[in-house]
Design a protein around this motif. Structure first.
Motif, short mmCIF file in Angstrom:
data_model
loop_
_atom_site.label_atom_id
_atom_site.label_comp_id
_atom_site.label_asym_id
_atom_site.label_seq_id
_atom_site.Cartn_x
_atom_site.Cartn_y
_atom_site.Cartn_z
N LYS A 261 0.83 -1.20 0.00
CA LYS A 261 0.00 0.00 0.00
C LYS A 261 0.87 1.26 0.00
CE LYS A 261 -3.74 2.24 2.56
NZ LYS A 261 -4.62 2.15 3.75
N ALA A 262 1.95 1.22 0.79
CA ALA A 262 2.86 2.37 0.86
C ALA A 262 3.55 2.58 -0.49
CB ALA A 262 3.89 2.16 1.96
N ALA A 263 3.94 1.47 -1.14
CA ALA A 263 4.61 1.58 -2.44
C ALA A 263 3.69 2.18 -3.49
CB ALA A 263 5.09 0.20 -2.88
N ILE A 264 2.43 1.73 -3.50
CA ILE A 264 1.45 2.26 -4.46
C ILE A 264 1.21 3.75 -4.20
CG2 ILE A 264 -0.96 2.14 -5.21
CD1 ILE A 264 -0.84 -0.88 -4.63
N THR A 265 1.09 4.11 -2.92
CA THR A 265 0.87 5.52 -2.56
C THR A 265 2.06 6.37 -2.99
OG1 THR A 265 -0.43 4.81 -0.65
CG2 THR A 265 0.35 7.09 -0.68
N ILE B 219 4.13 5.79 -5.47
CA ILE B 219 4.08 5.94 -6.92
C ILE B 219 3.04 6.99 -7.32
CG2 ILE B 219 3.50 4.77 -9.08
CD1 ILE B 219 4.65 2.21 -7.83
N MET B 220 1.90 6.97 -6.65
CA MET B 220 0.84 7.94 -6.95
C MET B 220 1.30 9.37 -6.65
SD MET B 220 -1.62 6.23 -8.24
CE MET B 220 -2.93 7.46 -8.21
N VAL B 221 2.03 9.53 -5.54
CA VAL B 221 2.57 10.86 -5.20
C VAL B 221 3.54 11.32 -6.28
CG1 VAL B 221 4.02 12.13 -3.57
CG2 VAL B 221 2.23 10.60 -2.71
N GLY B 222 4.39 10.39 -6.75
CA GLY B 222 5.33 10.73 -7.82
C GLY B 222 4.62 11.17 -9.09
N LEU B 223 3.57 10.45 -9.45
CA LEU B 223 2.80 10.81 -10.65
C LEU B 223 2.12 12.17 -10.48
CD1 LEU B 223 1.17 7.35 -11.49
CD2 LEU B 223 3.00 8.50 -12.76
N LEU B 224 1.63 12.43 -9.27
CA LEU B 224 0.99 13.72 -9.00
C LEU B 224 2.00 14.86 -9.15
CD1 LEU B 224 -1.42 15.39 -8.03
CD2 LEU B 224 -0.71 14.91 -5.67
N LEU B 225 3.21 14.66 -8.61
CA LEU B 225 4.25 15.69 -8.74
C LEU B 225 4.62 15.91 -10.20
CD1 LEU B 225 6.58 14.69 -5.76
CD2 LEU B 225 5.07 16.69 -5.90
N PHE B 226 4.65 14.84 -10.97
CA PHE B 226 4.96 14.95 -12.39
C PHE B 226 3.89 15.77 -13.11
CE2 PHE B 226 4.64 13.45 -16.78
CZ PHE B 226 5.96 13.62 -17.21
N VAL B 227 2.62 15.51 -12.79
CA VAL B 227 1.51 16.24 -13.42
C VAL B 227 1.58 17.72 -13.04
CG1 VAL B 227 -0.99 16.52 -13.46
CG2 VAL B 227 0.01 14.23 -13.59
N VAL B 228 1.87 18.00 -11.76
CA VAL B 228 1.98 19.40 -11.31
C VAL B 228 3.12 20.09 -12.05
CG1 VAL B 228 2.58 20.86 -9.34
CG2 VAL B 228 0.99 18.95 -9.04
N TRP B 229 4.24 19.39 -12.19
CA TRP B 229 5.38 19.95 -12.92
C TRP B 229 4.99 20.26 -14.37
CZ3 TRP B 229 10.30 16.60 -14.30
CH2 TRP B 229 11.18 17.40 -15.08
N LYS B 230 4.33 19.29 -15.02
CA LYS B 230 3.99 19.44 -16.43
C LYS B 230 3.07 20.64 -16.66
CE LYS B 230 2.01 16.95 -20.35
NZ LYS B 230 1.44 15.66 -20.84
#
Length: 252
Positions: free
Chosen positions: A4-8, A10-21
């Motif tokens: 669960k922590a690993a999935i979370t 990854i989701m945080v990383g994707l969110l940061l990527f979207v914010v950056w983009k």
């Protein structure tokens, strides 16, 4: 829980990527480049070999400095941890040295050792030395009193007690100090390259700043983040192997 922590994570990383983009669309590339442009520079730099000499220079400084700082830090930590007299003598000087930012000494080391690799290795070794000194000295004093009494009852020598009881027992604390030292080694090498170097990832960041090439700067920062992550992971792997080996010996 770990899954669960690993999935979370990854989701945080994707969110940061979207914010950056989407943030990059609203400002100039000079301030915040597009992720696609950064990854293009990364790919091209690795394909044509542009990054490799800089990466190898920085890694060499890190590993040599870390090795020297680790050996001296653990050795000094054992000596100070084993001797109350030396601990009382050197404690004020250790506190004073800790109060001085090691990075502030970098220009002085450049004058003493020149602008080559030696000065960067010295800076890296110095920033690694103190966390390991503190961690090891503390580990030597955290020995189990019952086990220590048993070793004394068996007439074990001081060296035998140190090797078979204090160092294995203090291994988690020492490895915690090593975990801190690994990250500081990366910082020390990069700061040394900032001050004076014509090769290395720190020098590449300085060059990208002078050229106002923010895309290249971001690409180098990503490389540094990956190096830091891998070094931290190697220490975790080392910790797992050493503690696993220790448990195996205790069973036998």
């Amino acid at each position: 829980m770990r899954k669960k922590a690993a999935i979370t994570s990854i989701m945080v990383g994707l969110l940061l990527f979207v914010v950056w983009k989407y943030s990059a669309r609203r400002v100039s590339d000079l301030i915040l480049p597009q992720p696609a442009d950064v990854f293009t520079v990364l790919m091209e730099g690795f394909i044509d070999g542009y990054f490799y000499p800089h990466i190898m220079t920085t890694l060499t400084e890190i590993f040599i400095g870390l090795l020297i700082g680790t050996v001296l830090g653990i050795g000094a930590g054992i000596i100070i941890g084993e001797s109350a007299f030396l601990r009382n003598v050197f404690s004020p000087y250790i506190v004073i040295s800790q109060a001085i930012p090691k990075i502030a000494l970098a220009p002085l080391f450049m004058l003493w050792f020149g602008y080559g690799m030696t000065s960067k290795v010295v800076i890296t070794a110095l920033v690694c030395f103190f966390p390991l000194l503190e961690a090891t000295a503390s580990a030597m004093r955290q020995v189990n009193n019952e086990q220590l009494a048993l070793f004394k009852l068996m007439h074990a020598s001081r060296l035998q007690t140190l090797w078979h009881l204090k160092i294995p027992g203090g291994l988690p604390s020492i490895l915690q100090g090593l975990r801190v030292a690994v990250i500081l080694a990366l910082v020390g090498a990069i700061v040394g390259e900032f001050i004076g170097a014509n090769q290395g990832l720190g020098a590449l960041i300085t060059a990208s700043q002078s050229m106002m090439d923010t895309t290249l700067m971001f690409a180098v920062l990503i490389i540094l983040a990956l190096i830091g992550f891998l070094l931290y992971g190697l220490v975790n792997l080392l910790e797992w192997k050493l503690l696993h080996l220790k448990k195996g010996e205790e069973k036998h």
